[in-house]
Design a protein around this motif. Structure first.
Motif, PDB file in Angstrom:
ATOM      1  N   UNK A   5      -8.973  -3.951   2.986  1.00 49.62           N
ATOM      2  CA  UNK A   5      -9.091  -5.319   2.497  1.00 49.62           C
ATOM      3  C   UNK A   5      -9.984  -5.379   1.256  1.00 49.62           C
ATOM      4  N   UNK A   6      -9.494  -6.061   0.215  1.00 50.03           N
ATOM      5  CA  UNK A   6     -10.283  -6.304  -0.999  1.00 50.03           C
ATOM      6  C   UNK A   6     -11.360  -7.341  -0.673  1.00 50.03           C
ATOM      7  N   UNK A  13      -8.679   1.458  -3.482  1.00 53.27           N
ATOM      8  CA  UNK A  13      -7.680   1.732  -2.448  1.00 53.27           C
ATOM      9  C   UNK A  13      -7.308   0.481  -1.640  1.00 53.27           C
ATOM     10  N   UNK A  14      -7.689  -0.702  -2.116  1.00 45.76           N
ATOM     11  CA  UNK A  14      -7.401  -1.945  -1.391  1.00 45.76           C
ATOM     12  C   UNK A  14      -5.895  -2.184  -1.320  1.00 45.76           C
ATOM     13  N   UNK A  15      -5.451  -2.767  -0.203  1.00 40.01           N
ATOM     14  CA  UNK A  15      -4.028  -3.020   0.009  1.00 40.01           C
ATOM     15  C   UNK A  15      -3.716  -4.495   0.238  1.00 40.01           C
ATOM     16  N   UNK A  16      -4.747  -5.294   0.511  1.00 33.70           N
ATOM     17  CA  UNK A  16      -4.508  -6.681   0.885  1.00 33.70           C
ATOM     18  C   UNK A  16      -5.776  -7.504   0.690  1.00 33.70           C
ATOM     19  N   UNK A  17      -5.571  -8.817   0.635  1.00 36.08           N
ATOM     20  CA  UNK A  17      -6.700  -9.746   0.588  1.00 36.08           C
ATOM     21  C   UNK A  17      -6.955 -10.339   1.972  1.00 36.08           C
ATOM     22  N   UNK A  18      -5.996 -10.179   2.883  1.00 38.87           N
ATOM     23  CA  UNK A  18      -6.083 -10.759   4.220  1.00 38.87           C
ATOM     24  C   UNK A  18      -5.742  -9.703   5.263  1.00 38.87           C
ATOM     25  N   UNK A  19      -6.227  -9.911   6.462  1.00 27.63           N
ATOM     26  CA  UNK A  19      -5.929  -9.015   7.581  1.00 27.63           C
ATOM     27  C   UNK A  19      -4.714  -9.537   8.344  1.00 27.63           C
ATOM     28  N   UNK A  20      -4.171  -8.716   9.212  1.00 23.59           N
ATOM     29  CA  UNK A  20      -3.059  -9.141  10.069  1.00 23.59           C
ATOM     30  C   UNK A  20      -3.511 -10.289  10.969  1.00 23.59           C
ATOM     31  N   UNK A  43       2.633  -4.712   7.080  1.00 22.15           N
ATOM     32  CA  UNK A  43       3.668  -4.364   6.101  1.00 22.15           C
ATOM     33  C   UNK A  43       3.989  -5.565   5.217  1.00 22.15           C
ATOM     34  N   UNK A  44       4.125  -6.737   5.819  1.00 22.51           N
ATOM     35  CA  UNK A  44       4.386  -7.960   5.045  1.00 22.51           C
ATOM     36  C   UNK A  44       3.258  -8.242   4.056  1.00 22.51           C
ATOM     37  N   UNK A  45       2.022  -8.066   4.500  1.00 17.12           N
ATOM     38  CA  UNK A  45       0.871  -8.314   3.616  1.00 17.12           C
ATOM     39  C   UNK A  45       0.860  -7.320   2.449  1.00 17.12           C
ATOM     40  N   UNK A  46       1.209  -6.076   2.712  1.00 16.64           N
ATOM     41  CA  UNK A  46       1.291  -5.086   1.629  1.00 16.64           C
ATOM     42  C   UNK A  46       2.387  -5.472   0.630  1.00 16.64           C
ATOM     43  N   UNK A  47       3.528  -5.891   1.141  1.00 17.75           N
ATOM     44  CA  UNK A  47       4.636  -6.308   0.263  1.00 17.75           C
ATOM     45  C   UNK A  47       4.241  -7.520  -0.574  1.00 17.75           C
TER      46      UNK A  47
END
Length: 167
Positions: A5-6, A13-20, A43-47
């Motif tokens: 998470x950023x 290496x951040x992948x998202x601003x939010x968690x699942x 996966x949706x958050x990464x996309x």
């Protein structure tokens, strides 16, 4: 695999601003449909983060090595320049809205939807004709008709709303 998470530091290496978990709470609050399992949510958050990286945001990246588009330098909002590590809550909410919109497109593809009724005739049997929805025009957004992510991102994008280009 857990999302990275950023947090406003410009992680490489951040992948998202939010968690699942954030996405699940968002979906419950706003009645959005998302997958039940955590891996699919991540996966949706990464996309959604990848789609966001393709948008033209105000300012510039805080660090050229950061993985995601935010945080940014030189973001002016309401006549104020925001701090370099500024990570607006609407970016996180926008990502979650965009993730839900992507999921809507996955379960109800645009090419299977029907456009506006263009012909309806009642004479014994009913005839109804629908407009074709074209995804190649660049004018029609490819997801659900209500786009909460676009509203969340509006103040942070270089160009907001409609604009004309003179030929």
């Amino acid at each position: 695999m857990t999302l990275i998470i950023e947090d406003g530091t410009g992680k490489p290496d951040a992948e998202s601003y939010a968690t699942a978990e954030d996405l699940a709470m968002y979906a419950e609050k706003f009645g959005a449909t998302i997958p039940v399992d955590e891996i699919s949510q991540e996966t949706l958050l990464r996309r959604a983060a990848l789609v966001m990286d393709g948008m033209t945001w105000k300012g510039r990246k805080m660090d050229s090595d950061q993985a995601l588009a935010w945080p940014r330098r030189g973001v002016e909002l309401d006549c104020q320049i925001k701090p370099d590590n500024y990570l607006p809550a609407r970016i996180q909410y926008g990502q979650m809205a965009l993730a839900a919109e992507i999921h809507t497109d996955d379960i109800d593809p645009i090419d299977k939807r029907k456009g506006a009724v263009t012909l309806e005739r009642v004479e014994g049997a009913v005839t109804r004709e629908y407009a074709t929805i074209s995804n190649t025009s660049g004018r029609l957004l490819p997801a659900a008709p209500d786009r909460p992510s676009a509203t969340q991102f509006a103040d942070y994008l270089q160009k907001r709303g409609l604009f004309a280009v003179r030929a």
